[in-house]
Design an enzyme around this catalytic site. Structure first.
Site, PDB file in Angstrom:
ATOM      1  N   TRP A   1       0.808  -1.216   0.000  1.00  0.00           N
ATOM      2  CA  TRP A   1       0.000   0.000   0.000  1.00  0.00           C
ATOM      3  C   TRP A   1       0.845   1.272   0.000  1.00  0.00           C
ATOM      4  O   TRP A   1       0.328   2.353  -0.283  1.00  0.00           O
ATOM      5  CB  TRP A   1      -0.931   0.007   1.212  1.00  0.00           C
ATOM      6  CG  TRP A   1      -1.969  -1.064   1.204  1.00  0.00           C
ATOM      7  CD1 TRP A   1      -2.118  -2.079   0.288  1.00  0.00           C
ATOM      8  CD2 TRP A   1      -3.010  -1.244   2.163  1.00  0.00           C
ATOM      9  NE1 TRP A   1      -3.186  -2.867   0.627  1.00  0.00           N
ATOM     10  CE2 TRP A   1      -3.758  -2.384   1.776  1.00  0.00           C
ATOM     11  CE3 TRP A   1      -3.391  -0.563   3.322  1.00  0.00           C
ATOM     12  CZ2 TRP A   1      -4.851  -2.852   2.496  1.00  0.00           C
ATOM     13  CZ3 TRP A   1      -4.483  -1.030   4.053  1.00  0.00           C
ATOM     14  CH2 TRP A   1      -5.214  -2.155   3.636  1.00  0.00           C
ATOM     15  N   LYS A   2       2.112   1.172   0.360  1.00  0.00           N
ATOM     16  CA  LYS A   2       3.013   2.322   0.425  1.00  0.00           C
ATOM     17  C   LYS A   2       2.430   3.388   1.378  1.00  0.00           C
ATOM     18  O   LYS A   2       1.812   3.052   2.376  1.00  0.00           O
ATOM     19  CB  LYS A   2       3.299   2.854  -0.976  1.00  0.00           C
ATOM     20  CG  LYS A   2       3.801   1.768  -1.926  1.00  0.00           C
ATOM     21  CD  LYS A   2       4.305   2.307  -3.233  1.00  0.00           C
ATOM     22  CE  LYS A   2       4.754   1.161  -4.125  1.00  0.00           C
ATOM     23  NZ  LYS A   2       5.360   1.640  -5.382  1.00  0.00           N
TER      24      LYS A   2
ATOM     25  N   GLU B   1      12.145   2.097  -3.440  1.00  0.00           N
ATOM     26  CA  GLU B   1      11.912   3.435  -2.877  1.00  0.00           C
ATOM     27  C   GLU B   1      12.698   3.630  -1.588  1.00  0.00           C
ATOM     28  O   GLU B   1      13.164   4.743  -1.296  1.00  0.00           O
ATOM     29  CB  GLU B   1      10.412   3.646  -2.663  1.00  0.00           C
ATOM     30  CG  GLU B   1       9.661   3.739  -3.989  1.00  0.00           C
ATOM     31  CD  GLU B   1       8.193   3.396  -3.899  1.00  0.00           C
ATOM     32  OE1 GLU B   1       7.547   3.415  -4.960  1.00  0.00           O
ATOM     33  OE2 GLU B   1       7.688   3.094  -2.801  1.00  0.00           O
TER      34      GLU B   1
ATOM     35  N   GLU C   1      11.850  -6.053  -9.026  1.00  0.00           N
ATOM     36  CA  GLU C   1      11.260  -4.766  -9.381  1.00  0.00           C
ATOM     37  C   GLU C   1      12.049  -4.119 -10.515  1.00  0.00           C
ATOM     38  O   GLU C   1      13.177  -3.669 -10.291  1.00  0.00           O
ATOM     39  CB  GLU C   1      11.342  -3.790  -8.209  1.00  0.00           C
ATOM     40  CG  GLU C   1      10.671  -4.159  -6.937  1.00  0.00           C
ATOM     41  CD  GLU C   1      10.851  -3.018  -5.945  1.00  0.00           C
ATOM     42  OE1 GLU C   1       9.867  -2.298  -5.718  1.00  0.00           O
ATOM     43  OE2 GLU C   1      11.971  -2.825  -5.447  1.00  0.00           O
TER      44      GLU C   1
ATOM     45  N   GLY D   1       1.540  -2.688  -6.409  1.00  0.00           N
ATOM     46  CA  GLY D   1       1.511  -1.337  -5.857  1.00  0.00           C
ATOM     47  C   GLY D   1       0.145  -0.709  -6.015  1.00  0.00           C
ATOM     48  O   GLY D   1      -0.794  -0.998  -5.269  1.00  0.00           O
ATOM     49  N   GLY D   2      -0.018   0.156  -7.019  1.00  0.00           N
ATOM     50  CA  GLY D   2      -1.250   0.915  -7.191  1.00  0.00           C
ATOM     51  C   GLY D   2      -2.501   0.078  -7.258  1.00  0.00           C
ATOM     52  O   GLY D   2      -3.544   0.435  -6.692  1.00  0.00           O
TER      53      GLY D   2
END
Length: 251
Positions: free
Chosen positions: A10-11, A98, A168, A235-236
């Site tokens: 979810w970051k 990240e 990634e 991710g998104g």
């Protein structure tokens, strides 16, 4: 038979109430997903306790997005592995691009984090991958190998049973770009060989390797059909329960 895994990262997204609602929606839809697919949600630290309660007793596992490289002490703002297990975490993501890019995460620190996580009973999703410059310079194999050797070669074949690798392609994260299924398979197969070179073919064959670059319902089926792609670090698309479950239905 390797485990199929679909993990949602979810970051730094959703408020706590939004996160609880998303976790509950994933649980509600999880019955649609084949039994051999492990579903994981990796939430912000603030969400772990309530989201852990939302998935408790279900087939959805809870993961942190990171952990500290120290066990405890005067490290203001850090979250220890014991804190994570105390709220029901089964996994932690480590070495996300990240974290490496924005927060100076080094392979040396990742060794310590991995060691602490495994000792606490957590499973580790270790991220590796190259950026656009490295890909265009055809250094992607070297980059991934170096990251694996620097971190995982410090551990044992037994430890590897509790480690998942997520590849990634950094150039494909949040850009809308996606590696072709063939590009992704090529690097996944290479990663498996790097693991086999150190730990043997049996360990490598049993390890789940996930694809982590803009995976969504529209391309997941093609990616997951590849021999060495065992799922996705999402991710998104993990921020919408329908999309997340749609990806899990792609096996």
């Amino acid at each position: 038979m390797r485990k199929h895994i679909v993990a949602g990262n979810w970051k730094m997204n959703t408020t706590v109430p939004e996160g609880i609602a998303l976790a509950e929606a994933v649980v509600a839809k999880s019955a649609e997903v084949p039994a051999d697919v492990q579903l994981i949600i990796a939430t912000p630290f603030t969400h772990l306790y309530p989201c852990g309660k939302a998935v408790e007793g279900t087939r959805v596992a809870l993961s942190a997005e990171n952990c500290a490289d120290k066990a405890k002490g005067a490290y203001t703002g850090e979250i220890s592995v014991d804190m994570l297990t105390s709220v029901g975490c089964e996994y932690t993501i480590l070495g996300h691009s990240e974290r490496r890019q924005y927060y100076g995460e080094t392979d040396e620190k990742l060794v310590e984090k991995t060691r602490l996580a495994l000792a606490a009973g957590l499973k580790v999703i270790l991220c590796v991958g190259e950026n656009l410059e490295e890909r265009e310079a055809e250094k992607h194999f070297d980059v991934c190998k170096t990251q694996i050797v620097n971190v995982l070669y410090n551990f044992t074949a037994e430890d590897m049973k509790n480690i998942v690798i997520a590849y990634e392609p950094v150039w494909a994260i949040g850009t809308g770009k996606t590696a072709t299924a063939e590009q992704a398979e090529e690097i996944h197969a290479f990663i498996r060989k790097v693991v086999a070179d150190k730990f043997g073919a049996e360990v490598a064959d049993e390890m789940s390797i996930l694809y982590g670059g803009s995976c969504k319902p529209s391309n997941a089926k093609e990616l997951f059909a590849m021999a060495d792609i065992d799922g996705g670090l999402i991710g998104g698309a993990a921020l919408k329960a329908d999309d997340f479950i749609g990806i899990a239905l792609s096996f």
